[in-house]
Write a protein that holds these residues in place. Structure first.
Motif, PDB file in Angstrom:
ATOM      1  N   MET A  12       0.810  -1.220   0.000  1.00 32.18           N
ATOM      2  CA  MET A  12       0.000   0.000   0.000  1.00 32.18           C
ATOM      3  C   MET A  12       0.844   1.271   0.000  1.00 32.18           C
ATOM      4  N   VAL A  13       2.118   1.131   0.330  1.00 26.31           N
ATOM      5  CA  VAL A  13       3.053   2.251   0.217  1.00 26.31           C
ATOM      6  C   VAL A  13       4.344   1.741  -0.402  1.00 26.31           C
ATOM      7  N   GLU A  14       5.137   2.676  -0.919  1.00 30.28           N
ATOM      8  CA  GLU A  14       6.433   2.334  -1.487  1.00 30.28           C
ATOM      9  C   GLU A  14       7.353   3.539  -1.365  1.00 30.28           C
ATOM     10  N   PHE A  15       8.633   3.269  -1.397  1.00 31.51           N
ATOM     11  CA  PHE A  15       9.617   4.348  -1.372  1.00 31.51           C
ATOM     12  C   PHE A  15      10.058   4.639  -2.803  1.00 31.51           C
ATOM     13  N   VAL A  16       9.865   5.882  -3.224  1.00 34.03           N
ATOM     14  CA  VAL A  16      10.274   6.322  -4.557  1.00 34.03           C
ATOM     15  C   VAL A  16      11.264   7.464  -4.390  1.00 34.03           C
ATOM     16  N   ASP A  17      12.504   7.220  -4.812  1.00 36.18           N
ATOM     17  CA  ASP A  17      13.572   8.219  -4.655  1.00 36.18           C
ATOM     18  C   ASP A  17      13.685   8.691  -3.208  1.00 36.18           C
ATOM     19  N   GLY A  18      13.568   7.730  -2.299  1.00 36.01           N
ATOM     20  CA  GLY A  18      13.716   8.044  -0.887  1.00 36.01           C
ATOM     21  C   GLY A  18      12.494   8.655  -0.234  1.00 36.01           C
ATOM     22  N   THR A  19      11.416   8.809  -1.004  1.00 38.46           N
ATOM     23  CA  THR A  19      10.189   9.408  -0.471  1.00 38.46           C
ATOM     24  C   THR A  19       9.097   8.351  -0.370  1.00 38.46           C
ATOM     25  N   LEU A  20       8.412   8.344   0.752  1.00 38.15           N
ATOM     26  CA  LEU A  20       7.332   7.385   0.961  1.00 38.15           C
ATOM     27  C   LEU A  20       6.084   7.848   0.222  1.00 38.15           C
ATOM     28  N   SER A  21       5.550   6.982  -0.636  1.00 41.12           N
ATOM     29  CA  SER A  21       4.360   7.326  -1.416  1.00 41.12           C
ATOM     30  C   SER A  21       3.357   6.182  -1.364  1.00 41.12           C
ATOM     31  N   ALA A  22       2.098   6.540  -1.508  1.00 43.08           N
ATOM     32  CA  ALA A  22       1.050   5.520  -1.559  1.00 43.08           C
ATOM     33  C   ALA A  22       1.030   4.872  -2.936  1.00 43.08           C
ATOM     34  N   THR A  23       0.834   3.564  -2.973  1.00 45.41           N
ATOM     35  CA  THR A  23       0.653   2.858  -4.237  1.00 45.41           C
ATOM     36  C   THR A  23      -0.790   3.050  -4.712  1.00 45.41           C
ATOM     37  N   LYS A  24      -1.097   2.529  -5.892  1.00 47.45           N
ATOM     38  CA  LYS A  24      -2.478   2.603  -6.382  1.00 47.45           C
ATOM     39  C   LYS A  24      -3.436   1.932  -5.400  1.00 47.45           C
ATOM     40  N   LEU A  25      -2.999   0.789  -4.865  1.00 48.37           N
ATOM     41  CA  LEU A  25      -3.833   0.092  -3.887  1.00 48.37           C
ATOM     42  C   LEU A  25      -4.002   0.935  -2.634  1.00 48.37           C
ATOM     43  N   GLY A  26      -2.910   1.495  -2.142  1.00 54.41           N
ATOM     44  CA  GLY A  26      -2.976   2.312  -0.935  1.00 54.41           C
ATOM     45  C   GLY A  26      -3.878   3.522  -1.106  1.00 54.41           C
ATOM     46  N   LYS A  27      -3.786   4.178  -2.264  1.00 58.15           N
ATOM     47  CA  LYS A  27      -4.639   5.344  -2.533  1.00 58.15           C
ATOM     48  C   LYS A  27      -6.111   4.947  -2.556  1.00 58.15           C
ATOM     49  N   ARG A  28      -6.399   3.816  -3.197  1.00 57.05           N
ATOM     50  CA  ARG A  28      -7.808   3.407  -3.307  1.00 57.05           C
ATOM     51  C   ARG A  28      -8.367   3.032  -1.941  1.00 57.05           C
ATOM     52  N   VAL A  29      -7.573   2.360  -1.138  1.00 58.52           N
ATOM     53  CA  VAL A  29      -8.019   1.996   0.215  1.00 58.52           C
ATOM     54  C   VAL A  29      -8.311   3.252   1.025  1.00 58.52           C
ATOM     55  N   SER A  30      -7.457   4.255   0.896  1.00 61.47           N
ATOM     56  CA  SER A  30      -7.668   5.519   1.605  1.00 61.47           C
ATOM     57  C   SER A  30      -8.933   6.217   1.113  1.00 61.47           C
ATOM     58  N   GLU A  31      -9.143   6.219  -0.199  1.00 60.27           N
ATOM     59  CA  GLU A  31     -10.334   6.858  -0.773  1.00 60.27           C
ATOM     60  C   GLU A  31     -11.622   6.168  -0.328  1.00 60.27           C
ATOM     61  N   LEU A  32     -11.536   4.863  -0.096  1.00 63.44           N
ATOM     62  CA  LEU A  32     -12.714   4.095   0.310  1.00 63.44           C
ATOM     63  C   LEU A  32     -13.000   4.201   1.809  1.00 63.44           C
ATOM     64  N   TYR A  33     -12.088   4.807   2.544  1.00 61.03           N
ATOM     65  CA  TYR A  33     -12.242   4.975   3.997  1.00 61.03           C
ATOM     66  C   TYR A  33     -12.441   3.638   4.708  1.00 61.03           C
ATOM     67  N   ILE A  34     -11.669   2.645   4.298  1.00 58.87           N
ATOM     68  CA  ILE A  34     -11.711   1.366   5.003  1.00 58.87           C
ATOM     69  C   ILE A  34     -10.377   1.135   5.700  1.00 58.87           C
ATOM     70  N   ASP A  35     -10.415   0.329   6.731  1.00 57.05           N
ATOM     71  CA  ASP A  35      -9.215  -0.044   7.472  1.00 57.05           C
ATOM     72  C   ASP A  35      -8.274  -0.803   6.525  1.00 57.05           C
ATOM     73  N   PRO A  36      -6.987  -0.470   6.499  1.00 62.71           N
ATOM     74  CA  PRO A  36      -6.057  -1.237   5.660  1.00 62.71           C
ATOM     75  C   PRO A  36      -6.111  -2.741   5.937  1.00 62.71           C
ATOM     76  N   LEU A  37      -6.375  -3.115   7.194  1.00 62.77           N
ATOM     77  CA  LEU A  37      -6.490  -4.537   7.516  1.00 62.77           C
ATOM     78  C   LEU A  37      -7.694  -5.153   6.805  1.00 62.77           C
ATOM     79  N   THR A  38      -8.750  -4.375   6.638  1.00 65.46           N
ATOM     80  CA  THR A  38      -9.901  -4.852   5.868  1.00 65.46           C
ATOM     81  C   THR A  38      -9.479  -5.187   4.443  1.00 65.46           C
ATOM     82  N   ALA A  39      -8.722  -4.295   3.830  1.00 60.97           N
ATOM     83  CA  ALA A  39      -8.251  -4.538   2.462  1.00 60.97           C
ATOM     84  C   ALA A  39      -7.388  -5.794   2.389  1.00 60.97           C
TER      85      ALA A  39
END
Length: 245
Positions: A12-39
């Protein structure tokens, strides 16, 4: 830090050039307002092997997540739960933990199974009165459970699309509507109409009005012959149908 490790472990997250960023999955989980454990649990269930994806398969996926709460039920003894498990165990993507080694997890598993029983009754059109008599679930608790389950089901469908879990995409889409309206799949086209709930939809279906095309061919008088369909509802049905392509 543990939260970041959890999100990283599950893609759900990844490091890109030393910066922590949300992946596509992480962004969608956040947009859906569900617990990451649910995903995580939904994805694990989609990857589990079951002989066939059934209503019970889908409902257990939802009920094993932290976003679907357990509700108080007084009329489901352990023996009945055990029989239900034996009947459906091949359909369940999540298997029970050992009750001796993980007693708390086993108890949570049984609580989730109770929710499955309630939601299965709901989507199979059991009346709320019968559900109270048979399962001891209050109408307010049922409403809270099905609303949460519907949202998690919609979220599961979105995740299935994202991770290309193709076998689950359509079943989850259908189940989302079944949870919203409390109907079997055959009634979905009817309950989409304003003023037509599960009882009226079943009455229409029983009288032979089983599709939108059937309703388009029917006259107002023919619709009024159906129990629960008065002149106002019949006219409103025809008005809605006239606006359809």
């Amino acid at each position: 830090m543990r939260a970041v490790e959890f999100l990283d472990k599950h893609g759900m997250v990844e490091f890109v050039d030393g910066t922590l960023s949300a992946t596509k999955l992480g962004k969608r989980v956040s947009e859906l307002y569900i617990d990451p454990l649910t995903a995580v649990r939904l994805i694990e269930a989609m990857k589990a092997k079951v002989e066939e994806i059934t209503t019970v398969t889908l409902l257990q996926m939802l009920c094993m997540t932290p976003d679907v709460p357990s509700i108080p039920m007084a009329r489901i003894p352990f023996e009945r739960l055990a029989n239900y498990y034996e009947k459906h165990k091949e359909e369940l993507p999540v298997k029970p933990p050992d009750p001796d080694e993980e007693p708390e997890a086993y108890e949570a598993y049984l609580e989730a199974l109770k929710n499955v029983m309630v939601l299965e009754a709901w989507v199979n059109e059991v009346s709320e009165g019968d559900m109270y008599e048979r399962l001891g679930v209050e109408p307010g608790d049922l409403a809270a459970l099905r609303e949460k389950a519907e949202w998690v089901c919609y979220s599961a469908n979105q995740i299935a699309n994202l991770i290309k879990a193709v076998d689950f995409i359509n079943p989850l889409r259908v189940m989302t509507e079944r949870l919203r309206h409390g109907v079997k799949e055959e009634l979905i086209p009817l309950v989409r109409l304003e003023g037509i709930g599960r009882v009226r939809a079943r009455a229409l279906y029983t009288r032979g009005f089983r599709s939108i095309e059937d309703l388009k061919r029917a006259s107002v008088d023919e619709l009024m012959s159906v129990p629960g369909i008065g002149p106002q509802i019949a006219r409103r049905i025809k008005e809605q149908l006239s606006e359809m392509p």
